[in-house]
Design a protein around this motif. Structure first.
Motif, PDB file in Angstrom:
ATOM      1  N   GLN A  78     -30.558  15.835 -23.377  1.00 14.77           N
ATOM      2  CA  GLN A  78     -29.314  14.704 -22.208  1.00 14.77           C
ATOM      3  C   GLN A  78     -29.294  13.489 -23.724  1.00 14.77           C
ATOM      4  O   GLN A  78     -29.224  12.358 -23.291  1.00 14.77           O
ATOM      5  N   ARG A  79     -30.695  13.275 -23.876  1.00 12.28           N
ATOM      6  CA  ARG A  79     -31.407  12.364 -25.029  1.00 12.28           C
ATOM      7  C   ARG A  79     -31.563  11.318 -24.666  1.00 12.28           C
ATOM      8  O   ARG A  79     -30.563   9.933 -25.338  1.00 12.28           O
ATOM      9  N   PRO A  80     -32.209  10.579 -23.361  1.00 18.59           N
ATOM     10  CA  PRO A  80     -31.692   9.573 -22.945  1.00 18.59           C
ATOM     11  C   PRO A  80     -32.767   8.202 -23.405  1.00 18.59           C
ATOM     12  O   PRO A  80     -33.163   8.815 -24.712  1.00 18.59           O
ATOM     13  N   ASP A  81     -32.402   7.134 -23.638  1.00 14.97           N
ATOM     14  CA  ASP A  81     -33.657   6.106 -24.438  1.00 14.97           C
ATOM     15  C   ASP A  81     -34.443   5.497 -23.165  1.00 14.97           C
ATOM     16  O   ASP A  81     -35.280   5.090 -23.419  1.00 14.97           O
ATOM     17  N   ALA A  82     -34.082   6.682 -21.615  1.00 17.64           N
ATOM     18  CA  ALA A  82     -35.715   6.456 -20.883  1.00 17.64           C
ATOM     19  C   ALA A  82     -34.936   7.062 -19.696  1.00 17.64           C
ATOM     20  O   ALA A  82     -33.802   8.051 -19.331  1.00 17.64           O
ATOM     21  N   VAL A  83     -35.560   7.470 -19.187  1.00 22.33           N
ATOM     22  CA  VAL A  83     -35.913   8.429 -18.068  1.00 22.33           C
ATOM     23  C   VAL A  83     -36.730   8.310 -16.806  1.00 22.33           C
ATOM     24  O   VAL A  83     -37.839   7.182 -16.572  1.00 22.33           O
ATOM     25  N   LEU A  84     -36.022   8.123 -15.655  1.00 30.79           N
ATOM     26  CA  LEU A  84     -36.365   8.260 -14.307  1.00 30.79           C
ATOM     27  C   LEU A  84     -36.628   9.139 -13.046  1.00 30.79           C
ATOM     28  O   LEU A  84     -36.165   9.558 -13.148  1.00 30.79           O
ATOM     29  N   VAL A  85     -38.019   9.681 -13.138  1.00 28.91           N
ATOM     30  CA  VAL A  85     -38.638  10.935 -11.733  1.00 28.91           C
ATOM     31  C   VAL A  85     -38.749  10.194 -10.405  1.00 28.91           C
ATOM     32  O   VAL A  85     -39.684   9.095 -10.138  1.00 28.91           O
ATOM     33  N   ASN A  86     -37.845  10.681  -9.794  1.00 27.63           N
ATOM     34  CA  ASN A  86     -37.989  10.644  -8.433  1.00 27.63           C
ATOM     35  C   ASN A  86     -39.282  11.222  -8.118  1.00 27.63           C
ATOM     36  O   ASN A  86     -39.511  12.523  -7.788  1.00 27.63           O
ATOM     37  N   LEU A  87     -39.915  10.587  -7.022  1.00 24.53           N
ATOM     38  CA  LEU A  87     -41.433  10.744  -7.155  1.00 24.53           C
ATOM     39  C   LEU A  87     -41.226  11.504  -5.831  1.00 24.53           C
ATOM     40  O   LEU A  87     -41.606   9.947  -4.347  1.00 24.53           O
ATOM     41  N   VAL A  88     -41.223  12.744  -5.069  1.00 21.72           N
ATOM     42  CA  VAL A  88     -41.658  12.657  -3.799  1.00 21.72           C
ATOM     43  C   VAL A  88     -42.688  12.301  -2.660  1.00 21.72           C
ATOM     44  O   VAL A  88     -42.397  11.688  -1.375  1.00 21.72           O
ATOM     45  N   ASP A  89     -43.688  12.206  -2.915  1.00 20.95           N
ATOM     46  CA  ASP A  89     -45.018  11.574  -2.544  1.00 20.95           C
ATOM     47  C   ASP A  89     -45.866  11.993  -4.159  1.00 20.95           C
ATOM     48  O   ASP A  89     -45.704  12.009  -5.075  1.00 20.95           O
ATOM     49  N   PRO A  90     -46.975  11.135  -4.290  1.00 19.99           N
ATOM     50  CA  PRO A  90     -47.637  11.054  -5.485  1.00 19.99           C
ATOM     51  C   PRO A  90     -47.884  11.833  -6.640  1.00 19.99           C
ATOM     52  O   PRO A  90     -48.364  12.148  -7.535  1.00 19.99           O
ATOM     53  N   GLY A  91     -48.540  13.070  -5.291  1.00 18.81           N
ATOM     54  CA  GLY A  91     -48.957  13.943  -6.709  1.00 18.81           C
ATOM     55  C   GLY A  91     -48.111  15.607  -6.928  1.00 18.81           C
ATOM     56  O   GLY A  91     -48.158  16.159  -7.613  1.00 18.81           O
TER      57      GLY A  91
END
Length: 349
Positions: A78-91
């Motif tokens: 996808q060659r993004p300029d930024a990535v956002l990760v959905n964090l279900v819980d911290p670990g």
């Protein structure tokens, strides 16, 4: 050219965190971003229905795995300029986070605080989180945890409260007689439906007439149905259409034990319903006096609050109108998305 962002949804079940992401994807272009999605198989259909047209790569669930090569390959393509990760819980999404950070400047959005472990486990998690350029929380407790326990510099964190679609016209109370109380969410211990059923049992014993509808599915479904035996309670199953569910009730209850700023409550407020909620997460600060708020885990207080609304139609109407005004002013998903992308702009700079 607008910046490109890849959103990673490494989740094993559909819930409020996934609804949050669908709103973000829907409004990305409004903030000048081009969005794509890398999504785990269990929740892929939910995103396909809610955000059709978003370029999407479906990958195996990586949650709890040591490595996520499929996520890494999808992000590289996808060659993004930024990535956002959905964090279900911290670990639990560590492998997806590692893949994201290897691809582009990465941000994470943490929906609830949780167990960060101890000793070497916490040190590894701290190393992972300090690799983020930005960590967002949907409540203050989430931000406090990543700063206090995982060492993320405060200036690389932020809080953006949840937002919901606010309909142009509020459905308001349905007008049932007796009044119909609604609630929905995952049928798990976290959501406190056992407390709600205990409150309903008290109300029935006091002679109140009401109907109760509970939507959702989850591992505690059979136990909750057993607890509801003999009560005027109907379980409707998974709620695909929240506005339609809310349009058929007269008041709404949220009985959760743990939340950030729960979307179901915001949706009920946007529908113009009088609401009772436990004091979870950032609820008290977000809703002011426009929702009746009771202590977490206090079944008797929950019953009293519902009783007060059941016996006072005028107050029900007033509370519903006030909730709607606040939702229109402060809780729209478009506002949430603008706040989020403004912080992501800083990540690129």
């Amino acid at each position: 050219m607008s910046p490109r962002i890849s959103v990673v949804a490494d989740s094993d079940a559909w819930g409020g965190a996934e609804v949050y992401l669908s709103h973000l994807l829907r409004h990305a272009a409004d903030s000048g971003w081009t969005a794509s999605l890398v999504v785990a198989e269990p929740v892929a259909d939910g995103f396909a229905r809610r955000v059709p047209g978003v370029p999407t790569t479906v990958v195996p669930l990586a949650r709890h795995r040591a490595d996520a090569p499929e996520v890494r390959a999808a992000l590289a393509a996808q060659r993004p300029d930024a990535v956002l990760v959905n964090l279900v819980d911290p670990g639990s999404n560590a492998s997806a986070v590692t893949a994201a950070q290897a691809t582009a400047p990465a941000a994470g959005v943490l929906h609830l605080p949780g167990d960060t472990g101890a000793g070497d486990q916490r040190r590894r998690l701290a190393d992972l989180y300090t690799g983020f350029g930005l960590v967002l929380g949907t409540c203050q407790d989430a931000r406090a945890q990543v700063v206090g326990e995982l060492g993320v510099p405060r200036e690389r964190t932020g809080v953006v409260p949840n937002g919901v679609h606010v309909p142009a016209v509020a459905s308001g109370p349905a007008g049932h007689s007796p009044p119909r109380l609604g609630a929905f969410g995952r049928l798990t211990e976290q959501k406190g439906f056992d407390l709600l059923l205990g409150a309903v049992r008290r109300l029935v014993a006091e002679g109140h007439e009401l109907e109760v509808v509970i939507g959702g599915h989850g591992r505690d479904a059979d136990r909750l149905r057993a607890l509801a035996a003999g009560l005027p309670v109907t379980f409707t199953g998974f709620v695909e259409d929240a506005p339609a569910f809310l349009a058929d009730v007269d008041l709404f209850a949220l009985s959760s034990r743990r939340e950030a700023l729960p979307l179901t409550l915001l949706e009920a407020m946007a529908a113009g319903l009088p609401c009772v909620s436990t004091a979870v997460g950032d609820v008290v600060g977000a809703v002011g006096e426009d929702v009746v708020v009771v202590p977490v885990g206090d079944e008797a207080a929950l019953a009293r609050a519902i009783s007060d609304l059941l016996t006072d139609p005028g107050r029900r109407a007033e509370m519903g109108a006030r909730a709607r005004v606040r939702a229109v002013r402060e809780m729209g998903s478009d506002l949430m998305a603008r706040r989020t992308f403004a912080l992501l702009d800083r990540l690129l700079r």
